[in-house]
Design an enzyme around this catalytic site. Structure first.
Site, PDB file in Angstrom:
ATOM      1  N   ALA A 165      42.759  33.765  46.445  1.00 58.19           N
ATOM      2  CA  ALA A 165      41.456  33.516  45.806  1.00 58.19           C
ATOM      3  C   ALA A 165      41.644  32.862  44.431  1.00 58.19           C
ATOM      4  O   ALA A 165      42.454  31.957  44.297  1.00 58.19           O
ATOM      5  CB  ALA A 165      40.642  34.807  45.752  1.00 58.19           C
ATOM      6  N   CYS A 166      40.932  33.366  43.427  1.00 58.66           N
ATOM      7  CA  CYS A 166      40.957  32.698  42.120  1.00 58.66           C
ATOM      8  C   CYS A 166      42.343  32.668  41.480  1.00 58.66           C
ATOM      9  O   CYS A 166      42.580  31.891  40.564  1.00 58.66           O
ATOM     10  CB  CYS A 166      39.999  33.391  41.151  1.00 58.66           C
ATOM     11  SG  CYS A 166      38.286  33.096  41.559  1.00 58.66           S
TER      12      CYS A 166
END
Ligand code: CO8
Length: 372
Positions: free
Chosen positions: A155-156
């Site tokens: 993800a991020c």
């Protein structure tokens, strides 16, 4: 063992922007339509009317003023609220590969390198447009790179986890020169009809070249250390996987796109990230006074202000902790690298900084760099 270095960075920025005002006009038109369609249920008390969004709220809650997107028209159509990204044939380059390639070419140009000199391509992103073949292998082919390539998803935090993987391989000698590419089409995973999060994301792609410091052709940053950590949480989640796409589950489900409990994320991630950066710097013998710059993940301005203050022990001076989210919004894994790419040229030899990304799962990754 070899000393790894970041020798080039690049940012692909889509041509179309959506300002907060444009976004709010579209959302409010959608809310009016929804309220009209559900007037009976609202009147009987079976459901609540959808509230309007506001530009003032968006700026004060997030610091975001606009976002870049791959398709503006589809997002702003109140009857659609989703980008129109035409399907491509299997022999045409994928959209993520095309965005990543542009960023990669910019990073290579800055490093003074060509695609053929790359022997590892990592495509590190929150979402990949297909399961296989890997987007990274497609980019490897388009670049004329050798060696191998693979996709990864944290993800991020994908960018810093990707840099750690590349730096470790360069350090050990298993690869000579790697590209870490983060193409993010967040617009296709965001529920633009959800008032609580419709303003959060934008599209972009970034790339960095990681190679031996002794091979660097120009100005570069030594990678002095990397550290990654994860802790399971359901507060940011997207259930869109192939197991959820069986025929009996094809209905329009909210959990097939980005979901978050923003308040909880805010409260839980802040102490985790501040402690992570402090611990990493401590281990490396770095003090806050040594830090010239913090390139943080770009999710929320208040969040970054808090982390900057906690890490430095004071309010950061202008430019010490550059934000780009006012222009790009949250671009998931790409945010800290956009900040790095756009705000690192002025650093002098010996200047130190931290690249830090954090987000879903939870995950946090930090890269300590020093201008050579
Ligand atoms: N307009 C007007 N008012 C609104 C709106 C709106 N659009 N939305 C909410 N409000 C109202 C609410 O109704 C609420 O009103 P009341 O108090 O009367 O109930 C009030 O505003 C306050 O709501 P919140 O408490 O939710 O508002 P916050 O101040 O907390 O701000 C944020 C909301 C901006 C979402 C904030 O909580 C935040 O930024 N949290 C952290 C988010 C974060 O970092 N998330 C990380 C996710 S990114 C990641 O990890 C990668 C995932 C993969 C990406 C995939 C791409 C899509």
């Amino acid at each position: 063992m070899y000393q790894p270095a970041l020798t080039g960075s690049g940012v692909f920025t889509p041509q179309q922007t959506i300002t907060n005002d444009e976004l709010v006009v579209a959302f409010n038109a959608y809310a009016d339509l929804w309220n009209e369609e559900n007037a009976g249920a609202i009147a009987s008390g079976a459901c609540e009317a959808m509230a309007q969004s506001s530009s003032d709220f968006i700026v004060s809650a997030s610091g975001i003023e606009q976002r870049f997107v791959m398709d503006k028209e589809g997002v702003l159509d109140p009857k659609r609220m989703f980008p129109r990204l035409a399907a491509r044939t299997d022999d045409a380059p994928g959209i993520m590969a095309e965005m990543g390639l542009d960023a990669a070419r910019q990073a290579l140009a800055q490093a003074g390198r060509s695609g053929e000199e790359i022997d590892c391509v990592i495509c590190a992103a929150s979402n990949h447009e297909r399961a296989y073949p890997a987007i990274a292998i497609e980019i490897q082919k388009l670049l004329g790179a050798g060696g191998f390539a693979f996709d990864m998803n944290v993800a991020c935090s994908s960018a810093t986890f990707g840099i750690q993987a590349a730096a470790d391989m360069v350090r050990s000698g298993s690869v000579r020169r790697a590209l870490v590419i983060c193409p993010e089409i967040c617009s296709a995973h965001l529920e633009w009809r959800d008032r609580d999060c419709h303003f959060i994301f934008g599209d972009v792609a970034t790339a960095v070249v990681v190679e031996r410091a002794e091979d660097a052709q120009g100005a570069h940053f030594l990678v002095k250390g990397t550290r990654c950590a994860t802790e399971f949480s359901n507060n940011i989640r997207n259930n869109n996987g192939f197991l959820r796409r069986t025929r009996d589950q094809m209905e329009d489900r909210r959990d097939m796109q980005f979901m978050q409990n923003g308040r909880k994320v805010f409260k839980e991630v802040l102490p985790m990230v501040s402690a992570h950066i402090a611990g990493h710097m401590d281990e490396a013998g770095w003090s806050a006074a040594d830090l010239k710059r913090l390139w943080l993940h770009q999710a929320n301005k208040t969040m970054n202000d808090f982390i900057g203050k906690k890490v430095l022990g004071r309010v950061p001076e202008p430019g010490e902790q550059p934000n780009i989210l006012q222009d790009y919004a949250n671009t998931s894994s790409a945010g800290s690298i956009i900040a790095f790419a756009k705000h690192s040229d002025d650093m002098a030899p010996g200047d130190r900084g931290v690249i830090c990304s954090f987000g879903a799962r939870y995950s946090v990754g930090s890269v300590l760099v020093e201008r050579a």
